[in-house]
Design an enzyme around this catalytic site. Structure first.
Site, PDB file in Angstrom:
ATOM      1  N   GLY A   1      44.300  25.792  86.133  1.00 41.60           N
ATOM      2  CA  GLY A   1      45.032  25.128  85.049  1.00 41.60           C
ATOM      3  C   GLY A   1      44.178  24.850  83.822  1.00 41.60           C
TER       4      GLY A   1
ATOM      5  N   TYR B   1      49.984  50.163 103.607  1.00 46.08           N
ATOM      6  CA  TYR B   1      49.616  48.909 102.948  1.00 46.08           C
ATOM      7  C   TYR B   1      49.694  48.956 101.429  1.00 46.08           C
ATOM      8  CZ  TYR B   1      47.729  44.198 103.040  1.00 46.08           C
ATOM      9  OH  TYR B   1      47.594  42.837 102.941  1.00 46.08           O
TER      10      TYR B   1
ATOM     11  N   ARG C   1      48.705  39.219 101.823  1.00 50.49           N
ATOM     12  CA  ARG C   1      49.520  39.141 100.605  1.00 50.49           C
ATOM     13  C   ARG C   1      50.922  38.619 100.887  1.00 50.49           C
ATOM     14  NH1 ARG C   1      47.293  41.619  95.547  1.00 50.49           N
ATOM     15  NH2 ARG C   1      45.216  42.268  96.193  1.00 50.49           N
TER      16      ARG C   1
ATOM     17  N   ASN D   1      42.569  39.950 102.191  1.00 49.67           N
ATOM     18  CA  ASN D   1      43.503  40.645 101.294  1.00 49.67           C
ATOM     19  C   ASN D   1      44.940  40.527 101.823  1.00 49.67           C
ATOM     20  OD1 ASN D   1      44.093  42.222  98.926  1.00 49.67           O
ATOM     21  ND2 ASN D   1      44.293  44.048 100.225  1.00 49.67           N
TER      22      ASN D   1
ATOM     23  N   LYS E   1      50.739  50.926  91.907  1.00 50.04           N
ATOM     24  CA  LYS E   1      49.531  51.491  91.302  1.00 50.04           C
ATOM     25  C   LYS E   1      49.658  53.002  91.056  1.00 50.04           C
ATOM     26  CE  LYS E   1      47.481  47.642  90.764  1.00 50.04           C
ATOM     27  NZ  LYS E   1      47.513  46.603  91.680  1.00 50.04           N
TER      28      LYS E   1
ATOM     29  N   SER F   1      41.293  43.699  90.525  1.00 48.16           N
ATOM     30  CA  SER F   1      42.052  43.209  91.672  1.00 48.16           C
ATOM     31  C   SER F   1      41.419  41.928  92.219  1.00 48.16           C
ATOM     32  CB  SER F   1      42.075  44.278  92.759  1.00 48.16           C
ATOM     33  OG  SER F   1      42.645  45.457  92.230  1.00 48.16           O
ATOM     34  N   ALA F   2      42.281  40.958  92.538  1.00 51.12           N
ATOM     35  CA  ALA F   2      41.840  39.673  93.110  1.00 51.12           C
ATOM     36  C   ALA F   2      40.863  38.915  92.205  1.00 51.12           C
ATOM     37  CB  ALA F   2      41.266  39.880  94.511  1.00 51.12           C
ATOM     38  N   CYS F   3      41.065  39.010  90.891  1.00 53.06           N
ATOM     39  CA  CYS F   3      40.229  38.273  89.939  1.00 53.06           C
ATOM     40  C   CYS F   3      41.042  37.309  89.074  1.00 53.06           C
ATOM     41  CB  CYS F   3      39.427  39.230  89.063  1.00 53.06           C
ATOM     42  SG  CYS F   3      38.149  40.095  89.988  1.00 53.06           S
TER      43      CYS F   3
ATOM     44  N   GLY G   1      49.378  48.948  97.615  1.00 50.34           N
ATOM     45  CA  GLY G   1      49.300  50.002  96.613  1.00 50.34           C
ATOM     46  C   GLY G   1      49.168  51.406  97.181  1.00 50.34           C
TER      47      GLY G   1
ATOM     48  N   ASP H   1      50.762  41.658  87.090  1.00 54.73           N
ATOM     49  CA  ASP H   1      49.854  42.729  87.541  1.00 54.73           C
ATOM     50  C   ASP H   1      49.816  43.950  86.614  1.00 54.73           C
ATOM     51  OD1 ASP H   1      48.010  43.463  89.686  1.00 54.73           O
ATOM     52  OD2 ASP H   1      49.429  45.060  90.176  1.00 54.73           O
TER      53      ASP H   1
ATOM     54  N   ARG I   1      43.814  48.855  99.588  1.00 57.19           N
ATOM     55  CA  ARG I   1      43.794  50.189  98.999  1.00 57.19           C
ATOM     56  C   ARG I   1      42.534  50.927  99.431  1.00 57.19           C
ATOM     57  NH1 ARG I   1      42.645  50.070  94.354  1.00 57.19           N
ATOM     58  NH2 ARG I   1      42.436  47.842  94.000  1.00 57.19           N
TER      59      ARG I   1
ATOM     60  N   HIS J   1      46.581  47.477  83.737  1.00 55.86           N
ATOM     61  CA  HIS J   1      46.507  46.557  84.879  1.00 55.86           C
ATOM     62  C   HIS J   1      46.397  45.135  84.323  1.00 55.86           C
ATOM     63  CE1 HIS J   1      44.232  45.512  88.895  1.00 55.86           C
ATOM     64  NE2 HIS J   1      45.513  45.278  88.988  1.00 55.86           N
TER      65      HIS J   1
END
Ligand code: GTP
Ligand code: SPV
Ligand code: MN
Length: 604
Positions: free
Chosen positions: A512, A213, A385, A383, A222, A264-266, A215, A289, A72, A242
């Site tokens: 886990g 690409y 996906r 990034n 988004k 994002s990506a967390c 979003g 998401d 993004r 989100h």
């Protein structure tokens, strides 16, 4: 097949015709979401070189983007509300008329030599009262097939819109017209400075130019389900967030639903599908998401739906060890991989996956790559996906498409924080929870172009997604507690799986083992598990979190579960600067400043 001529809805017809006249495509195709349509577009992209058909998984494809079009682009994302104040300081604002004048130029002939696709879609089960419809116009077949996984595309939705059902108007072009005889490229797009991702909240309209690409281009995600939806949600008294949505079942068979907002990506996809390491507990997935939440007439609880139908997940790091359920979803077939590496036997590969050494692969930049001799950088873009259907997930909750949504007991906020922020912290009240969300921060990731690693404030993990003024958004969160249907609010928690030791190691095993924290939260919701009230919130007592069988040192446990008073005190000036910065127009809710003062007082 429906054509423009067949449509009865004058507004719809003239909107489409207007864009046809401006973009000048070679032809127009109205999508119906059928399998034949999906397959034939994939075949077409194999012929044009956009897609490579994989041997495994079945019916799956690999695409590689242009090297400038990998995430993004927040600096080219605009909120075109009537006033700058309504966009607030977290958004780039452009006056709507000015933006449209610019678009009338950049879209002129933008689809020459290409097909214009018209995608009728629903965000959420189309039969749900919480669902919303949209139409995306695009010149990208890649966007069409991704939208067919990520949203619900069908003739029924087109027919309903044609019969007058309201819809969000979305327009996308890769911004790469083809002159007569000009050869195409695998990933057409425009340079970064010519990209635009624009939302017109008052008109429920999205216009995106120049990027193919994620979003930026899959406009249901988004742009619609967050930026436009936040505006609708505020007007209509609900929430667009989100957030992942998960179903947690205790060994006794009791069920609670939890949502979690992480940037994002967390870790949303990972948490949504986690395999608990504690016996008897079960996690099932509702969404990974985005959550749309509304108070339910019958039970007065906040109910959530997942407006999406697929997962657009971060590939690197996904493995049978870290997220077996994501791997099984992907390996179920019907998956599109973007910017991962291609193996010699026509399968996928990425860093920190299951196969340590893939041998000779082709990297995302189409270069030969192997472990011993590789061009600079990873084989899969950070990034990169996968796009894969949610229904294939082995732990998808049976009720994931329930039109009523699922009742939420707890909301988690979280981010990547190496220091200061403990493993889990329960808010003292709804207001305190909103303050926690408003002052959340995280180290940046590759999901956004530029800036990876830097710390930034990211309120409710929504910094790039709030479609209006962030202070008004906090007010809306506060107002939800006073909603006429509200009988029981979810409890709010701040979690951090990413705390590190001085030598850089993660203090918490994560993945886990996050089930241990979920268990404590589950029990807290029933008023059971123990906690100490501290200056920053309620923290688990020393043995309240089940640590059995965990390889975490006593010292690390202590760091994870205690208050770093000096660290928090040192953060206070940054909190104040952040809130003052947001408050440019003087509309920060007084409750937020009051929470700040109370925290300061409690820290002493
Ligand atoms: P978006 O799709 O961008 O919104 O991202 P997301 O929030 O769904 O993030 P995702 O679950 O894909 O995780 C992103 C990265 O975080 C991956 O590289 C994971 O391996 C890593 N990650 C996820 N959960 C944990 C965790 O509990 N601990 C640690 N250390 N890393 C994690
Ligand atoms: C994110 O960046 O939060 C994503 C990926 O989920 S994208 O669809 O590109 O926004
Ligand atoms: Mn996301």
């Amino acid at each position: 097949m429906t054509t423009l001529k067949d449509l009865k809805n004058a507004e719809l017809k003239s909107w489409l015709q207007g864009w046809v006249d401006l973009c000048k495509p070679t032809d127009v195709y109205i999508c119906n979401g059928s399998k034949e349509e999906y397959d034939s577009l994939c075949d077409l992209m194999v012929k044009t070189g956009t897609f490579i058909k994989l041997k495994t998984p079945a019916n799956s494809y690999l695409a590689r983007s242009d090297k400038s079009d990998v995430a993004r682009v927040e600096e080219r994302t605009f909120i075109c509300s009537k006033t700058e104040k309504d966009a607030g300081v977290t958004n780039h604002w452009k006056e709507p008329g000015e933006m449209m004048a610019e678009f009338n130029k950049v879209f002129d002939g933008a689809m020459q030599g290409r097909t214009m696709y018209v995608i009728p879609f629903s965000m959420g089960n189309p039969e749900s009262p919480l669902a919303k419809y949209g139409i995306e116009i695009t010149d990208s077949p890649y966007v069409v097939v991704n939208m067919e996984i990520m949203t619900r595309v069908s003739q029924v939705i087109l027919d309903r819109i044609d019969a007058g059902h309201e819809y969000v108007h979305a327009v996308h072009s890769n911004g790469a017209p083809l002159a007569d005889g000009q050869a195409d490229v695998p990933w057409p797009c425009a340079p970064v400075e010519k990209k635009y991702i624009s939302q017109f909240p008052e008109e429920r309209k999205i216009i995106s130019f120049g990027s193919g690409y994620g979003g930026n281009a899959l406009l249901g995600k988004k742009c619609f389900a967050l930026r436009i939806a936040t505006v609708l949600a505020r007007e209509e008294g609900w929430m667009a967030e989100h957030m992942l949505i998960l179903k947690l079942t205790s060994p006794e068979g009791e069920v609670k639903y939890v949502t979690g907002a992480f940037p994002s990506a967390c870790g949303k996809t990972n948490l949504a599908m986690l395999t608990p390491t504690i016996p008897g507990w079960k996690v099932e997935t509702v969404g990974d998401d985005i959550a749309w939440m509304r108070f339910n007439e019958k039970d007065g609880m906040l109910h959530a739906i997942n407006p999406e139908a697929g997962f657009f997940g971060v590939a690197p790091g996904t493995s049978m060890k870290s997220n077996p359920n994501a791997m099984k979803t992907i390996n179920g077939g019907n998956t599109i991989f973007t910017n991962v590496a291609l193996t010699e036997d026509y399968s996928y590969w990425w860093e920190d996956g299951d196969v340590k050494d893939p041998g000779n692969v082709v990297d995302w930049l189409r270069r030969p790559w192997n472990k011993a001799n590789n061009p600079a950088g990873p084989a899969a873009h950070k990034n990169s996906r996968f796009t894969t259907p949610a229904r294939q997930c082995p732990v998808i909750a049976p009720e994931w498409e329930d039109p009523e949504g699922v009742p939420i007991s707890a909301i988690l906020f979280g981010g990547r924080r190496k220091t200061v922020v403990p493993l889990v912290n329960e808010s003292l009240s709804w207001e305190h929870g909103v303050f926690m969300g408003a002052t959340m921060s995280s180290e940046m990731t590759a999901a956004t172009l530029g800036g990876a690693g830097q710390l930034r404030f990211d309120p409710m993990a929504m910094l790039p997604f709030i479609g209006y003024n962030a202070c008004d958004y906090f007010q809306h969160w506060l107002d939800m507690a006073k909603h006429r249907l509200c009988k029981k609010l979810p409890k709010i928690y701040y979690v951090n799986w990413f705390r590190r030791g001085e030598d850089g190691h993660f203090l918490w095993p994560g993945y886990g083992d996050n089930s241990r924290v979920l268990k404590w939260i589950f029990e807290r919701c029933d008023g059971k598990a123990a906690a100490n009230e501290t200056a920053i919130g309620n923290l688990p007592t020393e043995d309240a979190i089940d640590m059995s069988g965990l390889d975490v040192s006593a010292e690390d446990k202590k760091t994870l579960l205690s208050v770093d008073t000096e660290g928090w005190k040192a953060t206070l000036p940054q909190f104040k600067d952040w809130l003052d910065k947001l408050n440019k127009y003087g509309n920060m809710p007084k409750e937020i400043f009051a929470q700040f003062e109370e925290l300061k007082k409690r820290l002493g």
